[in-house]
Design an enzyme around this catalytic site. Structure first.
Site, PDB file in Angstrom:
ATOM      1  N   HIS A  69       0.954  -1.249  -0.102  1.00  0.00           N
ATOM      2  CA  HIS A  69       0.129  -0.002  -0.063  1.00  0.00           C
ATOM      3  C   HIS A  69       0.847   1.423  -0.095  1.00  0.00           C
ATOM      4  CE1 HIS A  69       1.087  -0.493   4.115  1.00  0.00           C
ATOM      5  NE2 HIS A  69       1.222   0.731   4.118  1.00  0.00           N
ATOM      6  N   HIS A 153       5.211   6.661  -1.009  1.00  0.00           N
ATOM      7  CA  HIS A 153       5.957   5.202  -1.447  1.00  0.00           C
ATOM      8  C   HIS A 153       5.140   4.141  -0.915  1.00  0.00           C
ATOM      9  CE1 HIS A 153       6.320   5.703   2.895  1.00  0.00           C
ATOM     10  NE2 HIS A 153       6.467   4.269   2.924  1.00  0.00           N
TER      11      HIS A 153
HETATM   12  O1  ACK Z   1       5.202   1.436   5.019  1.00  0.00           O
HETATM   13  P1  ACK Z   1       4.212   2.480   5.550  1.00  0.00           P
HETATM   14  O2  ACK Z   1       3.849   3.679   4.849  1.00  0.00           O
HETATM   15  O3  ACK Z   1       4.781   3.018   6.857  1.00  0.00           O
HETATM   16  O4  ACK Z   1       2.917   1.790   6.051  1.00  0.00           O
HETATM   17  C1  ACK Z   1       2.879   1.573   7.471  1.00  0.00           C
HETATM   18  C2  ACK Z   1       1.510   2.167   7.863  1.00  0.00           C
HETATM   19  O5  ACK Z   1       1.533   3.565   8.459  1.00  0.00           O
HETATM   20  C3  ACK Z   1       1.099   1.274   9.078  1.00  0.00           C
HETATM   21  O6  ACK Z   1       1.879   1.163  10.054  1.00  0.00           O
HETATM   22  C4  ACK Z   1       2.950   3.783   8.121  1.00  0.00           C
HETATM   23  N1  ACK Z   1       3.405   4.650   9.468  1.00  0.00           N
HETATM   24  C5  ACK Z   1       3.727   4.363  10.512  1.00  0.00           C
HETATM   25  N2  ACK Z   1       3.885   5.068  11.449  1.00  0.00           N
HETATM   26  C6  ACK Z   1       3.698   6.306  10.519  1.00  0.00           C
HETATM   27  C7  ACK Z   1       4.147   7.587  11.138  1.00  0.00           C
HETATM   28  N3  ACK Z   1       4.227   7.929  12.325  1.00  0.00           N
HETATM   29  N4  ACK Z   1       3.942   8.525   9.977  1.00  0.00           N
HETATM   30  C8  ACK Z   1       3.633   8.235   8.887  1.00  0.00           C
HETATM   31  N5  ACK Z   1       3.390   7.026   8.595  1.00  0.00           N
HETATM   32  C9  ACK Z   1       3.479   5.924   9.629  1.00  0.00           C
HETATM   33  C10 ACK Z   1       3.686   2.642   7.847  1.00  0.00           C
END
Ligand code: ACK
Length: 221
Positions: A69, A153
């Protein structure tokens, strides 16, 4: 727990349709396999191993977690600033449940993460939170000066003990270095041109971006 907090998901984002997930995982595995054999990569192995002459198997190095995703807004069920506004945003509500094509324009690896850069279209940008890059400033100081959507990303895998939030930081760091200029010569490969950005950071800019149909939705749990 107040009702309004229950309603807000863990995160919003585009969820890649199943058929294309398989294709992207294959492409990224092929890339890792190729990268691992390159002399240019071997020359900088110490970035990954910390020790000279130690081998690394990139195909085993990263663990992939869950389905692919592109996160737009991480809400943590409403505890993150701006979550409620995002959930109630008209553009978000209108797009919810719709499928659009994500353009994956580069693959990148660091000793922490492997991911794909997503280049958002004019239609997709309104779903991107205005402060997403600024939010990363404490980790990547130059992030706030990068264009909106730079952090977009798909996380393809993380090294042992690394959280997926790191992938976006790694991407921003590479884009900040790219903006600074003064890099070496890219290595031309079948899939595109490969560039080294010091400290184990590599980016392959794809000759042909990969188009990935994805559903704009949210993840609870
Ligand atoms: O790979 P990602 O974009 O990085 O997808 C997961 C998703 O949310 C579920 O954990 C993203 N994620 C986790 N913490 C944060 C944060 N503080 N800021 C932005 N994205 C986050 C994580």
């Amino acid at each position: 727990v107040p009702h309004e907090e229950v309603d807000i998901p863990l995160y919003f984002g585009w969820f890649l349709l199943a058929a294309v997930q398989e294709k992207i995982r294959c492409t990224s595995m092929d890339f890792l396999k190729t990268l691992d054999t390159l002399d240019a990569f071997k020359k900088h192995l110490i970035d990954f191993t910390g020790k000279p002459d130690k081998e690394v198997d990139l195909e085993q190095y990263y663990k992939s977690k869950g389905s692919l995703h592109c996160t737009t807004k991480f809400c943590n069920h409403g505890t993150v600033e701006g979550s409620k506004d995002y959930a109630q945003n008209t553009a978000v509500q209108k797009a919810y449940g719709s499928v659009s094509e994500l353009s994956l324009t580069a693959l990148f690896v660091t000793p922490r993460t492997v991911g794909a850069r997503v280049s958002l279209t004019e239609e997709q940008l309104p779903l991107w939170p205005a402060d997403a890059e600024k939010e990363a400033e404490s980790v990547v100081p130059a992030a706030a000066s990068l264009p909106r959507g730079s952090r977009a990303h798909v996380t393809l895998g993380c090294a042992e003990g690394v959280e997926p939030v790191q992938t976006g930081f790694d991407l921003l760091q590479i884009l900040a270095l790219q903006k600074d200029g003064q890099q070496g010569e890219p290595l031309e490969m079948e899939l595109g041109s490969l560039m080294y950005y010091s400290e184990g950071r590599w980016m392959l800019t794809l000759r042909e971006p990969m188009s990935a149909p994805a559903c704009f939705s949210s993840f609870y749990a």
